[in-house]
Design a protein around this motif. Structure first.
Motif, PDB file in Angstrom:
ATOM      1  N   VAL A 115       0.834  -1.200   0.000  1.00 21.60           N
ATOM      2  CA  VAL A 115       0.000   0.000   0.000  1.00 21.60           C
ATOM      3  C   VAL A 115       0.871   1.254   0.000  1.00 21.60           C
ATOM      4  N   LYS A 116       1.936   1.246   0.783  1.00 24.40           N
ATOM      5  CA  LYS A 116       2.785   2.429   0.927  1.00 24.40           C
ATOM      6  C   LYS A 116       3.582   2.739  -0.343  1.00 24.40           C
ATOM      7  N   LYS A 117       3.614   1.822  -1.291  1.00 26.11           N
ATOM      8  CA  LYS A 117       4.335   2.076  -2.538  1.00 26.11           C
ATOM      9  C   LYS A 117       3.499   2.835  -3.561  1.00 26.11           C
ATOM     10  N   VAL A 118       2.194   2.975  -3.298  1.00 28.65           N
ATOM     11  CA  VAL A 118       1.329   3.717  -4.217  1.00 28.65           C
ATOM     12  C   VAL A 118       1.493   5.208  -3.939  1.00 28.65           C
ATOM     13  N   PRO A 119       1.915   6.013  -4.912  1.00 28.01           N
ATOM     14  CA  PRO A 119       2.172   7.441  -4.661  1.00 28.01           C
ATOM     15  C   PRO A 119       0.990   8.176  -4.026  1.00 28.01           C
ATOM     16  N   ALA A 120      -0.232   7.839  -4.430  1.00 28.42           N
ATOM     17  CA  ALA A 120      -1.407   8.529  -3.907  1.00 28.42           C
ATOM     18  C   ALA A 120      -1.647   8.232  -2.428  1.00 28.42           C
ATOM     19  N   PHE A 121      -1.048   7.134  -1.911  1.00 27.17           N
ATOM     20  CA  PHE A 121      -1.276   6.747  -0.517  1.00 27.17           C
ATOM     21  C   PHE A 121      -0.093   7.064   0.390  1.00 27.17           C
ATOM     22  N   VAL A 122       1.000   7.561  -0.170  1.00 28.08           N
ATOM     23  CA  VAL A 122       2.251   7.669   0.585  1.00 28.08           C
ATOM     24  C   VAL A 122       2.122   8.547   1.823  1.00 28.08           C
ATOM     25  N   ASP A 123       1.614   9.756   1.668  1.00 28.95           N
ATOM     26  CA  ASP A 123       1.573  10.719   2.777  1.00 28.95           C
ATOM     27  C   ASP A 123       0.208  10.787   3.448  1.00 28.95           C
ATOM     28  N   THR A 124      -0.568   9.738   3.333  1.00 30.30           N
ATOM     29  CA  THR A 124      -1.909   9.739   3.924  1.00 30.30           C
ATOM     30  C   THR A 124      -1.867   9.275   5.381  1.00 30.30           C
ATOM     31  N   ASP A 125      -3.011   9.443   6.054  1.00 25.49           N
ATOM     32  CA  ASP A 125      -3.137   9.062   7.459  1.00 25.49           C
ATOM     33  C   ASP A 125      -2.845   7.572   7.648  1.00 25.49           C
ATOM     34  N   THR A 126      -2.178   7.226   8.753  1.00 21.66           N
ATOM     35  CA  THR A 126      -1.813   5.825   9.017  1.00 21.66           C
ATOM     36  C   THR A 126      -3.042   4.934   9.092  1.00 21.66           C
ATOM     37  N   ASN A 127      -4.088   5.398   9.767  1.00 21.78           N
ATOM     38  CA  ASN A 127      -5.313   4.598   9.873  1.00 21.78           C
ATOM     39  C   ASN A 127      -5.947   4.364   8.505  1.00 21.78           C
ATOM     40  N   PHE A 128      -5.833   5.363   7.638  1.00 24.92           N
ATOM     41  CA  PHE A 128      -6.328   5.219   6.263  1.00 24.92           C
ATOM     42  C   PHE A 128      -5.565   4.095   5.557  1.00 24.92           C
ATOM     43  N   GLN A 129      -4.257   4.096   5.671  1.00 20.48           N
ATOM     44  CA  GLN A 129      -3.444   3.049   5.055  1.00 20.48           C
ATOM     45  C   GLN A 129      -3.782   1.676   5.623  1.00 20.48           C
TER      46      GLN A 129
ATOM     47  N   GLU B  67      -6.768  15.722  -5.126  1.00 23.28           N
ATOM     48  CA  GLU B  67      -5.879  16.796  -5.578  1.00 23.28           C
ATOM     49  C   GLU B  67      -4.589  16.219  -6.146  1.00 23.28           C
ATOM     50  N   THR B  68      -4.055  15.185  -5.494  1.00 22.89           N
ATOM     51  CA  THR B  68      -2.831  14.540  -5.978  1.00 22.89           C
ATOM     52  C   THR B  68      -3.049  13.924  -7.345  1.00 22.89           C
ATOM     53  N   ILE B  69      -4.193  13.247  -7.511  1.00 23.14           N
ATOM     54  CA  ILE B  69      -4.496  12.614  -8.795  1.00 23.14           C
ATOM     55  C   ILE B  69      -4.687  13.668  -9.883  1.00 23.14           C
ATOM     56  N   ALA B  70      -5.394  14.762  -9.537  1.00 20.88           N
ATOM     57  CA  ALA B  70      -5.606  15.830 -10.527  1.00 20.88           C
ATOM     58  C   ALA B  70      -4.284  16.437 -10.969  1.00 20.88           C
ATOM     59  N   GLU B  71      -3.368  16.675 -10.014  1.00 22.12           N
ATOM     60  CA  GLU B  71      -2.052  17.222 -10.349  1.00 22.12           C
ATOM     61  C   GLU B  71      -1.253  16.242 -11.202  1.00 22.12           C
ATOM     62  N   ARG B  72      -1.374  14.983 -10.866  1.00 25.04           N
ATOM     63  CA  ARG B  72      -0.656  13.956 -11.629  1.00 25.04           C
ATOM     64  C   ARG B  72      -1.170  13.914 -13.069  1.00 25.04           C
ATOM     65  N   LYS B  73      -2.483  13.994 -13.242  1.00 18.78           N
ATOM     66  CA  LYS B  73      -3.058  13.985 -14.594  1.00 18.78           C
ATOM     67  C   LYS B  73      -2.668  15.245 -15.368  1.00 18.78           C
ATOM     68  N   ARG B  74      -2.594  16.393 -14.670  1.00 16.31           N
ATOM     69  CA  ARG B  74      -2.194  17.637 -15.321  1.00 16.31           C
ATOM     70  C   ARG B  74      -0.769  17.531 -15.845  1.00 16.31           C
ATOM     71  N   LEU B  75       0.123  16.984 -15.007  1.00 21.68           N
ATOM     72  CA  LEU B  75       1.515  16.827 -15.425  1.00 21.68           C
ATOM     73  C   LEU B  75       1.636  15.824 -16.572  1.00 21.68           C
ATOM     74  N   GLU B  76       0.856  14.762 -16.500  1.00 19.54           N
ATOM     75  CA  GLU B  76       0.893  13.775 -17.575  1.00 19.54           C
ATOM     76  C   GLU B  76       0.395  14.382 -18.886  1.00 19.54           C
ATOM     77  N   LYS B  77      -0.620  15.262 -18.796  1.00 18.32           N
ATOM     78  CA  LYS B  77      -1.131  15.917 -20.002  1.00 18.32           C
ATOM     79  C   LYS B  77      -0.077  16.849 -20.598  1.00 18.32           C
ATOM     80  N   ILE B  78       0.641  17.561 -19.718  1.00 18.84           N
ATOM     81  CA  ILE B  78       1.713  18.439 -20.189  1.00 18.84           C
ATOM     82  C   ILE B  78       2.785  17.624 -20.912  1.00 18.84           C
ATOM     83  N   LYS B  79       3.173  16.502 -20.300  1.00 17.25           N
ATOM     84  CA  LYS B  79       4.190  15.646 -20.927  1.00 17.25           C
ATOM     85  C   LYS B  79       3.691  15.101 -22.250  1.00 17.25           C
ATOM     86  N   GLU B  80       2.394  14.714 -22.296  1.00 21.44           N
ATOM     87  CA  GLU B  80       1.845  14.171 -23.539  1.00 21.44           C
ATOM     88  C   GLU B  80       1.806  15.242 -24.621  1.00 21.44           C
ATOM     89  N   ASP B  81       1.416  16.477 -24.241  1.00 22.87           N
ATOM     90  CA  ASP B  81       1.400  17.582 -25.215  1.00 22.87           C
ATOM     91  C   ASP B  81       2.804  17.871 -25.726  1.00 22.87           C
TER      92      ASP B  81
END
Length: 312
Positions: free
Chosen positions: A158-172, A274-288
């Motif tokens: 679970v901790k290897k998924v970027p979207a879950f890295v800095d989340t609450d311990t109980n959430f993980q 927010e993390t996913i949205a930022e990740r998609k924005r960066l991926e779109k920039i790279k794709e463009d």
């Protein structure tokens, strides 16, 4: 010592008949053997001197050891027979289920390759679990202990998924608790391009090929990696196929379970979005940028070809 009238070596071993003569050897042996057996049930001989005391102590210890060994072996045999009986019963049930399954598949006229795949999967599952349901193994113990077990098995993944890295311990921890294990056999497709995306996967052991609809391999994922995570965050179709390379042990997290967790932790959920949205924005920039670079290269190639034609 033998001449003493009160000595049991003489009175119990050198037995005298009515005429005062020693009895035959067989009778003496049987009486002596019976007396020794009595010590096994802690019925000791009467003693009259130090030598007899020493002998009876030795006989008592030997009897205790022999007694414990005999009954210990009997207990082991009974326990082994019980385990064998349970395994035989489970195997009989497995064989019955397999016969019924094969009959069902033949009746429904499933393709032979599908029948072979199902049969192989059921046999692998039987070899791994001997009829036990892995999801029910710890169902009757306290949830806190179940959580510790799940953390040990899945938290590192679970901790290897970027979207879950800095989340609450109980959430993980809750993510780890909702994960389910599965086995995929060599060459099986975990999903195909165009399938509805309903879960993400973690590779517990083995390798998974991400490939196109023509079979071309884009990348090969190893133990500890994950794939299909976008399915948790939006309604979408699979953009590529995933195929097992060798037998693979996977862990899956369903969109339904993840949505429940997100509703339980709304603050964490917002951060992940927010993390996913930022990740998609960066991926779109790279794709463009990639498309712009490709277009520029194509234009340069076309210009070069035109210059060459003019010179000709």
């Amino acid at each position: 010592m033998i001449s003493s009238p009160t000595n049991w070596v003489q009175s119990e071993k050198l037995i005298i008949d009515e005429e005062g003569n020693p009895v035959i050897f067989q009778t003496q042996y049987l009486v002596s053997y019976l007396t020794a057996l009595r010590s096994l049930v802690l019925k000791l001989r009467d003693v009259n001197d130090d030598a007899e005391n020493v002998f009876v102590i030795f006989e008592f210890i030997a009897g205790i050891l022999a007694y414990g060994t005999v009954f210990g072996n009997i207990h082991s045999i009974v326990e082994m027979l019980d385990k064998t009986a349970v395994l035989n019963q489970a195997e009989e049930l497995h064989n019955y289920q397999m016969d019924w399954l094969k009959s069902y598949m033949r009746e429904k006229k499933l393709r032979p390759d599908l029948q072979q795949m199902v049969t192989a999967y059921k046999e692998i599952q039987w070899q791994r679990s001997k009829g036990m349901d892995e999801e029910l193994l710890f169902s009757d113990i306290p949830r806190s202990v179940q959580q510790d077990i799940k953390n040990y098995l899945y938290l590192d993944l679970v901790k290897k998924v970027p979207a879950f890295v800095d989340t609450d311990t109980n959430f993980q921890h809750l993510i780890a608790f909702k994960i389910k294990a599965m086995v995929v056999l060599d060459g099986w497709y975990i999903f195909r391009k165009g399938d509805d995306a309903e879960e993400m996967f973690f590779i517990k052991s083995g390798r998974v090929e991400i490939c196109g609809d023509q079979g071309q391999i884009f990348t090969t994922l190893q133990t500890g990696q994950f794939f299909g995570e976008i399915a948790l965050f939006e309604a979408c179709k699979r953009t590529a196929s995933a195929r097992a390379k060798g037998n693979v042990e996977l862990c899956s997290l369903s969109k339904e379970s993840f949505t429940h967790i997100m509703n339980t932790y709304p603050t964490v959920a917002e951060k992940i979005r927010e993390t996913i949205a930022e990740r998609k924005r960066l991926e779109k920039i790279k794709e463009d940028e990639r498309k712009a670079t490709a277009a520029a290269a194509a234009a340069a190639a076309a210009a070069s070809a035109m210059d060459s034609s003019k010179k000709d």
